[in-house]
Design a protein around this motif. Sequence first.
Motif, PDB file in Angstrom:
ATOM      1  N   HIS A 103       0.871  -1.176   0.000  1.00  0.00           N
ATOM      2  CA  HIS A 103       0.000   0.000   0.000  1.00  0.00           C
ATOM      3  C   HIS A 103       0.912   1.232   0.000  1.00  0.00           C
ATOM      4  CE1 HIS A 103      -3.608  -2.375   1.222  1.00  0.00           C
ATOM      5  NE2 HIS A 103      -2.727  -3.099   1.879  1.00  0.00           N
ATOM      6  N   CYS A 143      -4.822   5.782   0.245  1.00  0.00           N
ATOM      7  CA  CYS A 143      -3.837   4.813  -0.215  1.00  0.00           C
ATOM      8  C   CYS A 143      -3.484   5.186  -1.650  1.00  0.00           C
ATOM      9  CB  CYS A 143      -4.383   3.389  -0.160  1.00  0.00           C
ATOM     10  SG  CYS A 143      -3.183   2.181  -0.750  1.00  0.00           S
ATOM     11  N   GLU A 180      -1.306   3.361  -3.713  1.00  0.00           N
ATOM     12  CA  GLU A 180      -0.734   2.253  -4.480  1.00  0.00           C
ATOM     13  C   GLU A 180      -1.873   1.249  -4.696  1.00  0.00           C
ATOM     14  OE1 GLU A 180       2.892   1.863  -4.867  1.00  0.00           O
ATOM     15  OE2 GLU A 180       2.519   0.149  -6.171  1.00  0.00           O
ATOM     16  N   PHE A 181      -2.166   0.935  -5.947  1.00  0.00           N
ATOM     17  CA  PHE A 181      -3.313   0.049  -6.188  1.00  0.00           C
ATOM     18  C   PHE A 181      -3.148  -1.253  -5.414  1.00  0.00           C
ATOM     19  CE2 PHE A 181      -5.563  -3.280  -8.527  1.00  0.00           C
ATOM     20  CZ  PHE A 181      -6.850  -2.779  -8.404  1.00  0.00           C
ATOM     21  N   CYS A 182      -4.168  -1.582  -4.596  1.00  0.00           N
ATOM     22  CA  CYS A 182      -4.029  -2.712  -3.679  1.00  0.00           C
ATOM     23  C   CYS A 182      -5.237  -3.638  -3.720  1.00  0.00           C
ATOM     24  CB  CYS A 182      -3.815  -2.178  -2.262  1.00  0.00           C
ATOM     25  SG  CYS A 182      -5.123  -1.075  -1.715  1.00  0.00           S
ATOM     26  N   HIS A 232      -9.384  -0.370  -3.459  1.00  0.00           N
ATOM     27  CA  HIS A 232      -8.267   0.575  -3.250  1.00  0.00           C
ATOM     28  C   HIS A 232      -8.772   2.015  -3.110  1.00  0.00           C
ATOM     29  CE1 HIS A 232      -4.733   2.967  -4.035  1.00  0.00           C
ATOM     30  NE2 HIS A 232      -5.232   3.357  -5.175  1.00  0.00           N
ATOM     31  N   MET A 258     -10.014   3.292   0.414  1.00  0.00           N
ATOM     32  CA  MET A 258      -9.074   3.086   1.515  1.00  0.00           C
ATOM     33  C   MET A 258      -8.537   4.461   1.905  1.00  0.00           C
ATOM     34  SD  MET A 258      -5.944   0.402   1.793  1.00  0.00           S
ATOM     35  CE  MET A 258      -4.795   0.500   3.140  1.00  0.00           C
TER      36      MET A 258
HETATM   37 CU   LIG Z   1      -4.442   0.962  -2.045  1.00  0.00          CU
END
Ligand SMILES: [Cu+2]
Length: 322
Positions: free
Chosen positions: A156, A191, A193-195, A199, A202
Amino acid sequence: MISGFQTALGGEALESSNFLTLFTVFMIVCAIMYLIVVLALMAGVLRKRRQADELTVEVGRHEESTPMVRGALVGWIALIGIGLVGLTIASFFTDRSNATVAANPQLTINVTANQWWWDVEYTDHQASNQFRTANEIHLPVGVPAEITLESNDVIHSFWIPNLAGKQDLIPGRVTDIQILPQKTGTFRGQCAEFCGVQHANMALDVTVESKADFERWVAAQERPAFAPMTRLELAGYKYVTTRECSACHNIGGTPASGQIAPDLTHFASRRSIAAGTLPMSTGNLYGWVADPQSQKPGNKMPTIGLSPDELHAVVAYLGMLK
Ligand SMILES: [Cu+2]
């Protein structure tokens, strides 16, 4: 300077303010360079046109202009060199200035990322003063804070644009970020960062407040959860602390001691439900508890299928966890 709920141009902390200054310097230097290139290009085109218009080409003219062109070229290369060195120096001092905040943090917060929520732990030298919350961070203005970052699942990225740059949270590693807030306000972290599928949901509610307000908030967070007062709240308390909810959620001072989902001790004092997915309100709480999978598909809270009486009771109890 643009202030707002979520903007990287706000400069509400030392870090973001330094980045904003650096960004402005880069913009000005690059704009000047761009302008010179465009002007030189236009001058070249006009010169060529003028030459074409003069039907008789003067012998030796090209040779005469060569030293001038060469001089301009050398000057241009020197300017690029000076510009690049200047920007490198500016970047270095921005980095140094941000790094000095780390030297003496007066507040440490541990943040652990999960798909798709933030576990937030305020650490203190006294164990009794430690507490956990979720999806929210409170920071006192003017106090350098260190936030250590871990992940329980995938990569993340922790990002509160108004305050500082991004920092990755990597499974199996501990990273950190330092923030010195300079202005009070309420901001949105996200967040970066693609998670996974949720995502975008978040988010993190960030409150920068005066030291007195922060200490009041900390004192409230350290207290155990309020006891149920009405019959409906008591029914909700019984359900939440003995049935499915307590396997995952912790509520301080009650038998609910699950550790894998957001801490709910002071859940209703937060600004949002499910990491910024829904604003905190009784209506949204009904929607969330009744069917979390339709509100945030793929999240780990199952849709249990509560009866209407159970739903009323659970919402009444959760709503009093201020
Ligand atoms: Cu994320």
